[in-house]
Design a protein around this motif. Structure first.
Motif, PDB file in Angstrom:
ATOM      1  N   PRO A   1      -5.795  12.578  -1.362  1.00 17.62           N
ATOM      2  CA  PRO A   1      -4.517  13.007  -0.795  1.00 17.62           C
ATOM      3  C   PRO A   1      -3.323  12.589  -1.643  1.00 17.62           C
ATOM      4  N   SER A   2      -2.292  13.408  -1.574  1.00 16.78           N
ATOM      5  CA  SER A   2      -0.997  13.046  -2.146  1.00 16.78           C
ATOM      6  C   SER A   2      -0.169  12.325  -1.098  1.00 16.78           C
ATOM      7  N   TYR A   3       0.781  11.557  -1.565  1.00 16.16           N
ATOM      8  CA  TYR A   3       1.795  11.001  -0.674  1.00 16.16           C
ATOM      9  C   TYR A   3       3.071  10.791  -1.473  1.00 16.16           C
ATOM     10  N   ARG A   4       4.194  10.887  -0.784  1.00 18.47           N
ATOM     11  CA  ARG A   4       5.475  10.651  -1.442  1.00 18.47           C
ATOM     12  C   ARG A   4       5.581   9.176  -1.826  1.00 18.47           C
ATOM     13  N   LEU A   5       6.379   8.912  -2.832  1.00 20.16           N
ATOM     14  CA  LEU A   5       6.427   7.575  -3.424  1.00 20.16           C
ATOM     15  C   LEU A   5       7.749   6.872  -3.137  1.00 20.16           C
TER      16      LEU A   5
ATOM     17  N   THR B   1       2.047   5.257   4.985  1.00 14.99           N
ATOM     18  CA  THR B   1       0.885   5.064   5.843  1.00 14.99           C
ATOM     19  C   THR B   1       0.715   6.240   6.799  1.00 14.99           C
ATOM     20  N   ALA B   2       1.794   6.628   7.449  1.00 14.17           N
ATOM     21  CA  ALA B   2       1.735   7.755   8.384  1.00 14.17           C
ATOM     22  C   ALA B   2       1.399   9.058   7.661  1.00 14.17           C
ATOM     23  N   GLU B   3       1.954   9.239   6.460  1.00 11.82           N
ATOM     24  CA  GLU B   3       1.721  10.461   5.696  1.00 11.82           C
ATOM     25  C   GLU B   3       0.265  10.577   5.281  1.00 11.82           C
ATOM     26  N   VAL B   4      -0.335   9.478   4.850  1.00  9.18           N
ATOM     27  CA  VAL B   4      -1.749   9.490   4.472  1.00  9.18           C
ATOM     28  C   VAL B   4      -2.621   9.807   5.689  1.00  9.18           C
ATOM     29  N   GLY B   5      -2.264   9.259   6.828  1.00 10.12           N
ATOM     30  CA  GLY B   5      -3.009   9.568   8.043  1.00 10.12           C
ATOM     31  C   GLY B   5      -2.989  11.056   8.371  1.00 10.12           C
ATOM     32  N   ARG B   6      -1.839  11.678   8.214  1.00 12.28           N
ATOM     33  CA  ARG B   6      -1.747  13.119   8.484  1.00 12.28           C
ATOM     34  C   ARG B   6      -2.577  13.912   7.474  1.00 12.28           C
TER      35      ARG B   6
END
Length: 259
Positions: free
Chosen positions: A89-93, A103-108
């Motif tokens: 997964p990607s996530y904003r930095l 954390t919430a973004e990775v969960g989604r």
């Protein structure tokens, strides 16, 4: 640079440490050419030739403020050889977002991929990604119950499990980390959701702080009755310990997928 900054500095203490990012990028690009991923709502998903036995999620590191999913594609090859699908997964930095938002973004992201790939789910991640992998199995995980029920194993690699020491490093400013968030997002201060076998993986040649964090975290969760153990791999440092994921015959797979 403070003494604690040095504790979390890896590149200068690893022979030819500055060369690793380019090597990872080259390996990832070559792997993507042979195994083009699917884009599932911002995650790269690599599928095995036959129907997948399950889903392995790898969450990249970079101290929550560097690198992206395309830099780590080659780490999917071990799981694919075992017949598992792999999601990166990607996530904003940071500093655009804080660790709690990541954390919430990775969960989604994991939830979206889980809706597309059936079977058990194994979680892994490196460095900051190790932190994020473990956050998915804490009692306050952002994952919904139906996704968590499918998680069978979590193997954080060279993870950071206590954010409080980072308050005394220069990273604090970029991460916008404060005492409240450091406590709330530290797995060592949380309790695990039940029924997930967790193996904390760390290289024997890591910086002492990473080994200390791994040992302290395992001890803390063992006190809660969690199914957790420590594996310290000989002759491996922070940058080459993740090569285990490229080798389908490596012992790490016993802990991740029972192979």
């Amino acid at each position: 640079m403070s003494e604690l900054d040095e504790d979390y500095e890896n590149t200068r203490y690893i022979p030819r440490g500055g060369e690793y990012p380019a090597l990872w990028s080259q390996a990832a690009t070559a792997f993507r050419l042979k195994h083009p991923p699917l884009d599932v709502d911002g995650s790269d998903v690599f599928l095995p030739p036959a129907p997948a036995k399950g889903l392995m999620v790898f969450i990249h590191g970079g101290y929550w403020m560097e690198t992206g999913r395309a830099d780590w594609s080659h780490l999917a090859q071990g799981a694919i050889a075992q017949g598992w699908a792999v999601a990166v997964p990607s996530y904003r930095l940071a500093p655009a977002v804080r660790i709690s938002e990541i954390t919430a973004e990775v969960g989604r992201a994991i939830s979206r991929v889980a809706a597309q790939v059936a079977g058990p789910i194994a979680l892994s991640g490196h460095s900051a990604g190790g932190h994020l992998a473990v956050r998915m199995i804490c009692q306050d995980s952002p994952l919904p119950a139906q996704v968590h029920e499918r998680i069978t194993a979590c193997v954080p690699i060279s993870g950071i499990f206590d954010l409080r020491p980072l308050l005394r490093t220069s990273m604090r400013e970029v991460l916008r980390l404060d005492e409240a968030e450091a406590r709330a997002d530290s797995p060592i201060l949380s309790r695990p959701r039940p029924d997930v076998a967790t193996t904390v993986w760390v290289g024997a040649e890591e910086r002492p702080e990473f080994i200390r964090q791994s040992r302290a975290f395992v001890a803390a969760w063992q006190e809660t009755g969690a199914r957790i153990a420590l594996e310290q791999e000989d002759a491996r440092h922070h940058f080459d310990v993740i090569e285990a994921l490229t080798n389908p015959h490596h012992p790490i797979w016993h802990h991740l997928i029972g192979a």
